[in-house]
Motif scaffolding. Structure first.
Motif, short mmCIF file in Angstrom:
data_model
loop_
_atom_site.label_atom_id
_atom_site.label_comp_id
_atom_site.label_asym_id
_atom_site.label_seq_id
_atom_site.Cartn_x
_atom_site.Cartn_y
_atom_site.Cartn_z
N PRO A 289 63.26 1.13 -39.61
CA PRO A 289 62.89 -0.26 -39.89
C PRO A 289 63.11 -0.61 -41.37
CG PRO A 289 60.92 1.08 -39.76
CD PRO A 289 62.06 1.99 -39.40
N SER A 290 63.62 -1.81 -41.61
CA SER A 290 63.97 -2.21 -42.98
C SER A 290 62.94 -3.14 -43.59
CB SER A 290 65.34 -2.89 -42.98
OG SER A 290 65.31 -4.07 -42.18
N ASN A 291 62.18 -3.87 -42.73
CA ASN A 291 61.17 -4.81 -43.19
C ASN A 291 61.74 -5.79 -44.22
OD1 ASN A 291 58.49 -5.78 -42.96
ND2 ASN A 291 57.97 -4.87 -44.93
N SER A 292 62.97 -6.22 -44.01
CA SER A 292 63.60 -7.14 -44.97
C SER A 292 63.13 -8.57 -44.71
CB SER A 292 65.13 -7.07 -44.83
OG SER A 292 65.52 -7.43 -43.52
N GLY A 293 63.48 -9.46 -45.58
CA GLY A 293 63.11 -10.85 -45.42
C GLY A 293 61.85 -11.20 -46.18
N ASN A 294 61.46 -12.47 -46.11
CA ASN A 294 60.27 -12.96 -46.80
C ASN A 294 59.01 -12.47 -46.12
OD1 ASN A 294 61.94 -14.45 -48.55
ND2 ASN A 294 62.03 -16.16 -47.10
N GLU A 295 57.89 -12.60 -46.82
CA GLU A 295 56.60 -12.24 -46.24
C GLU A 295 56.36 -13.05 -44.96
OE1 GLU A 295 54.45 -9.97 -47.00
OE2 GLU A 295 55.55 -9.19 -48.72
N PRO A 296 55.77 -12.46 -43.89
CA PRO A 296 55.21 -11.11 -43.84
C PRO A 296 56.22 -10.03 -43.49
CG PRO A 296 54.77 -12.25 -41.80
CD PRO A 296 55.51 -13.23 -42.66
N GLY A 297 57.52 -10.29 -43.62
CA GLY A 297 58.52 -9.26 -43.33
C GLY A 297 58.88 -9.23 -41.85
N GLU A 298 59.30 -8.04 -41.41
CA GLU A 298 59.76 -7.87 -40.03
C GLU A 298 58.78 -6.96 -39.28
OE1 GLU A 298 64.55 -8.39 -40.53
OE2 GLU A 298 63.71 -6.39 -40.89
N ASP A 299 57.91 -7.58 -38.50
CA ASP A 299 56.84 -6.83 -37.83
C ASP A 299 57.05 -6.66 -36.34
OD1 ASP A 299 55.56 -6.61 -40.25
OD2 ASP A 299 54.28 -8.36 -39.93
N CYS A 300 58.09 -7.27 -35.78
CA CYS A 300 58.37 -7.13 -34.35
C CYS A 300 59.68 -6.39 -34.15
CB CYS A 300 58.38 -8.50 -33.66
SG CYS A 300 56.74 -9.24 -33.54
N VAL A 301 60.00 -6.08 -32.89
CA VAL A 301 61.12 -5.17 -32.60
C VAL A 301 61.99 -5.74 -31.49
CG1 VAL A 301 61.74 -2.87 -31.76
CG2 VAL A 301 59.81 -3.14 -33.34
N ILE A 302 63.31 -5.63 -31.66
CA ILE A 302 64.25 -5.96 -30.60
C ILE A 302 65.01 -4.70 -30.21
CG2 ILE A 302 64.46 -8.37 -31.25
CD1 ILE A 302 67.09 -7.71 -32.64
N VAL A 303 65.56 -4.70 -28.99
CA VAL A 303 66.19 -3.50 -28.46
C VAL A 303 67.68 -3.71 -28.24
CG1 VAL A 303 65.62 -4.18 -26.07
CG2 VAL A 303 66.10 -1.76 -26.60
#
Length: 326
Positions: A289-303
């Motif tokens: 996971p990279s958690n890139s982007g603005n707050e709150p970041g990337e908290d969900c997941v795609i497959v």
């Protein structure tokens, strides 16, 4: 005996709207058991609430049947109009119903099912006009699921698995007592999935996966509730094999397919939405996971078929539910 029972139960189609998501048009087909065919008729029901649509006047309700499911091959078998409460269009077929312009209209057709080993598609067609006098129509189609020499079945994969399971059951009387009810429950679950709302996978290790057909902004709480209403939960991917299967199926349905994995509560600690169990880290691909982007970041997941990727929980896409069958 169990194979016959399960396959016939699969033929009892009840494609109903999901809870909390009512639809104006409902179509259901009840099939008699094979041993009761000579005594009990097949029944096709259609109900329509024109108060939920832009249609102000209902001119006719018709139930049609087709062996191929092609638009040109559908043949009317029962119809009602405001002036006629019953009209069976085949011999040995009875039809009845009513049209309520301000509420619910309904039609039911009853007839002895042809014992020719074929499956049929059924369609309910409603035609009328809106307040401006423009022609409007609504229709819903379901596919009969049954055993057929030509394998004309929408669920061939499940049928093959039922065949294999049944062979084992018939070799062990005690096993048939234990597993038989589970197969019947599985058949009921599969038949109740709304194929208008969801794309449905083949059977994988006693379960199926369903993906919403419409792209929308993801809401993990609402998605979780919808999956529960559909008989399952937001998918929980536990190993690489399952991730590849779900990813390949999701690729057919769309580019952005949300799962239930997330790190909303604790940054960096991804868990399954329903069970709250930790997600295996080996499922990520690349540097995720990279958690890139603005707050709150990337908290969900795609497959994807190659692995999982973290994205914003506010992104637009579809989501996948896991439906245990056995």
């Amino acid at each position: 005996m169990y194979l016959r029972t399960v396959l016939l139960l699969l033929g009892v189609l009840a494609i109903a709207s999901a809870q909390g998501n009512p639809k104006p048009l409902m179509l259901r087909v009840n099939k008699p058991l094979e041993k009761d065919r000579d005594l009990n008729p097949l029944q096709a029901f259609c109900t329509f609430k024109n108060s939920m649509t832009k249609m102000s006047t209902v001119n006719s309700l018709t139930i049609l049947r087709s062996e191929t499911g092609k638009k040109a091959d559908f043949i009317p078998i029962a119809t009602i109009t405001p002036k006629s409460k019953s009209s069976g269009l085949e011999s040995e077929l009875t039809a009845s119903g009513h049209i309520n312009q301000g509420g619910e209209s309904a039609v039911i057709a009853q007839y002895k099912e042809p014992n020719n080993g074929y499956c049929f598609y059924y369609k309910c067609l409603i035609e009328g006009t809106d307040k401006q006098g423009r022609q409007r129509s609504y229709s819903r189609t379901i596919q009969d699921v049954c055993k057929t020499d030509k394998r004309k079945t929408c669920c061939a994969d499940l049928t093959e698995k039922v065949n294999k399971i049944t062979e084992e059951i018939e070799n062990n009387a005690q096993a048939s007592l234990d597993l038989g009810p589970k197969l019947l429950e599985a058949a009921n679950k599969l038949a109740s999935i709304d194929r208008v709302t969801y794309s449905v996978s083949s059977v994988y290790k006693g379960r199926v996966y369903i993906v919403t057909r419409v792209d929308a902004f993801f809401n993990i709480i609402a998605a979780g509730k919808e999956c529960v209403n559909a008989g399952g939960y937001l998918v929980e991917i536990d190993d690489r094999e399952e991730q590849k299967f779900v990813g390949a199926f999701g690729k057919q349905a769309g580019r952005v397919i949300f799962t239930g994995e997330n790190d909303i509560e604790t940054e960096g600690s991804f868990v399954h939405y329903q069970s709250k169990k930790p997600m295996p880290n080996l499922l990520w691909y690349g540097r995720n996971p990279s958690n890139s982007g603005n707050e709150p970041g990337e908290d969900c997941v795609i497959v994807f078929a190659i692995g999982l990727n973290d994205v914003s929980c506010k992104a637009k896409g579809k989501f996948v539910c896991e439906i245990p069958l056995i």
